[in-house]
Design an enzyme around this catalytic site. Sequence first.
Site, mmCIF file in Angstrom:
data_model
loop_
_atom_site.group_PDB
_atom_site.id
_atom_site.type_symbol
_atom_site.label_atom_id
_atom_site.label_comp_id
_atom_site.label_asym_id
_atom_site.label_seq_id
_atom_site.Cartn_x
_atom_site.Cartn_y
_atom_site.Cartn_z
ATOM 1 N N TYR A 1 -0.163 -0.757 -19.485
ATOM 2 C CA TYR A 1 0.883 -1.784 -19.536
ATOM 3 C C TYR A 1 0.412 -2.984 -18.716
ATOM 4 O O TYR A 1 -0.759 -3.346 -18.765
ATOM 5 C CB TYR A 1 2.213 -1.195 -19.046
ATOM 6 C CG TYR A 1 3.407 -1.991 -19.495
ATOM 7 C CD1 TYR A 1 3.657 -2.200 -20.842
ATOM 8 C CD2 TYR A 1 4.271 -2.550 -18.568
ATOM 9 C CE1 TYR A 1 4.735 -2.942 -21.279
ATOM 10 C CE2 TYR A 1 5.365 -3.294 -18.979
ATOM 11 C CZ TYR A 1 5.587 -3.493 -20.329
ATOM 12 O OH TYR A 1 6.665 -4.237 -20.751
ATOM 13 N N LYS B 1 9.857 15.134 -43.416
ATOM 14 C CA LYS B 1 8.786 14.441 -44.136
ATOM 15 C C LYS B 1 7.721 13.965 -43.158
ATOM 16 O O LYS B 1 6.511 14.070 -43.419
ATOM 17 C CB LYS B 1 9.377 13.246 -44.890
ATOM 18 C CG LYS B 1 8.425 12.610 -45.879
ATOM 19 C CD LYS B 1 8.419 13.381 -47.181
ATOM 20 C CE LYS B 1 7.715 12.628 -48.273
ATOM 21 N NZ LYS B 1 7.954 13.196 -49.597
#
Length: 765
Positions: A40, A95
């Site tokens: 970060y 899925k």
Amino acid sequence: MSEEKKRQEALDYHSKPEPGKIKIVPTTPYATQRDLALAYSPGVAEPCLEIKNNVDDVYKYTAKGNIVAVISNGTAVLGLGDIGPEASKPVMEGKSLLFKIFADIDGIDIELDTKDVDKFVETVKIIAPTFGGINLEDIKAPEAFEIERRLKEELDIPVMHDDQHGTAIISAAALLNALEIAGKKIEKVRIVVSGAGAAAVSCTRLYKDFGASGKNIVMLDSKGVIRSDRDNLSKEKLEFATDRKVSTLEEAMEDADVFIGLSKADIVTPKMLKLMAKDPIVFAMANPDPEIAYNLACKTRDDIIMATGRSDHPNQVNNVLGFPFIFRGALDVRATKINEAMKMAAVKALAELAKQPVPEQVNIAYGKTRLTFGKQYIIPKPFDPRLITEIPPAVAKAAMDSGVAKAPITDWEKYREGLFQRSGNDNKVVRLLHNRAKVNPKKIVYAEAEQLDVLKAAQIAYDEGIAEPILLGDRETIEVLKKQLEFDADVSIIDPVSEESSQKRAQYANKYWKARRRSGSTLYSAGVKMRARNYFAAMMVLEGDADGMISGYSRAYSTVVRPIFEVIGRASRVKRVATVNIMITDRGPLFLADTSINIDPNAEEIAEIAQMTANVAATFGFKPVLALLSYANFGSSTHPHAKKVREAASILHERCPNIVVDGEIQTDFALNKELHKNTFPFSKLAGKKVNTLIFPNLEAANITYKLLKELNSADSIGPIMVGLRKSVHILQMGASVDEIVNMTAVAVIDAQEREKRKEAKLGYK
């Protein structure tokens, strides 16, 4: 299992141990302050600036290229209909799970709360920069057609509505092969399509792309045949309207060569099948029940070539054969779309794969001696490990050839190797295990059936068709637990100490005494031992009253193994019984031995253990590549501990030249293929992926497998006992329900293999 029990089991699966089926995990180091400063602020600014200067660098510095959005509005979910976006989320998560396990693609499910086509399209366009591809799912027609069309036109990443194109691609591959077997040409066959939804329209369009003639196609919806003289036809239905003067399904079926069912159960009758042409091709793909039952269809026409959407019959048209691998190929070349050329390439690759020799791993999974191209095998099986190395390259190449690939592949061999290394290539051991067991379930006696987890496992094994349980223990206690679990199946319960078992106890005691009378046993002591469940269960297996045995859940391993050795004993020509654990790791399955029995085996014993472990790997469909482990590498130490491993390798090289094995070798060199090849190019393991680790002693093996299990959360199957006369397997104390179920499947497969060897010896096969 009752419907309520099944319902609760499904709810528990989706809610425990934590809600949902997927999560995000870091892929870069994050242990130190330095790591976090790079991940970060301030370090993250550098890739941001690079991407600002060249937007394509987003694929270089972020995960975009491996992320597919699974997007739905919940308007056409499975057979549930319009249930809303929140209710569709479990399906979309599922899925995403399939994307990951079959093709190592990170699927992110997104549920949109809108039925407005414009809002849907605009929302997807706004979020599209996050993703490498878009998988549209469970959106009702006709909106689905418009949504997909517009997104394909307006986005520069792959977009596919799997409900349409997945079924089309798989069924087209099956159709090409079925026509070849029947000796028919697609340009000439008469096709009846029952159903006019998104999948039916897409299937029919793709069949036409492969040469099917529009004048030979009749499509039906809920109102009957879609004829050109019908009013108020949608654009899609008008595309397939026929001029033929037929109105009903029965009329359409007369002299038809092909029936494509994407409608509802039981609408095709035997009479209709008899009206079809010679060698009819019937794809009854309604789920969960087809347009005509498989067995009824085959009974009606012995010349039929049939496929369904079900896994319990040959030729399952399963979308998982398509969408993970199509997106894999599209993502890997940064395709800007999934075009017709790519879909057709997937069809051809699937069709061709079914004609190739089937890997032994697949034969084993489906309990077949040899799957071969023909009426019963026209499309590959979902567990075929070749899918990921065959379909994505075909799709990627088609993308390149058709000009939609922004990152063409230049080294195809390296690409295929990378595909094979992705998760989903050989991490399907548990599914393979269960499928194999279901082919020919065996009678398995559970010696500790009064234990709730053991009984749960027996229930699952029964419900899943893995085994026929025999429950040992106090009948009243077991019946109470069965009622608690709603385990209402009529399975055998035997209490070894009950009066009704007295005759069997006496029979077993006499048999045991005759075998052990010169080893200090008396008939009285034999009778006492037969009141103990492990002795009684072992005698059941020895006498053929059960095919296999599971025990060890509530007792120390050493106390359970003693009666097994006394009753069952070693197989002929086996000097040492050993155990193998299969560890399901990120790099694929690892076979570890000996994890439970031999404390300090000598060179001869290590060689025998290695040979038996290689047989276990082969039984599960894997080509064994064995490393004999040590703290030393190829003669670097003269200490006896290293020397015995080196001698074991020499013994195996001489006696078993067909086994790929070497040692002594340190673990890191064994598992790091490049390090091994560069340092020890002379080794028989150089350039090979080791999948079997043979340890120098029990300490090393037992500690290693438990470390893997606890620290890496690696699933373990085992310990699998090898070298016994019968199929008996002892659990680790406190094994989980899943572990007991897996060991049940192992016991069944073990019994199956013994039965095959016996039949082969007697000349039955």
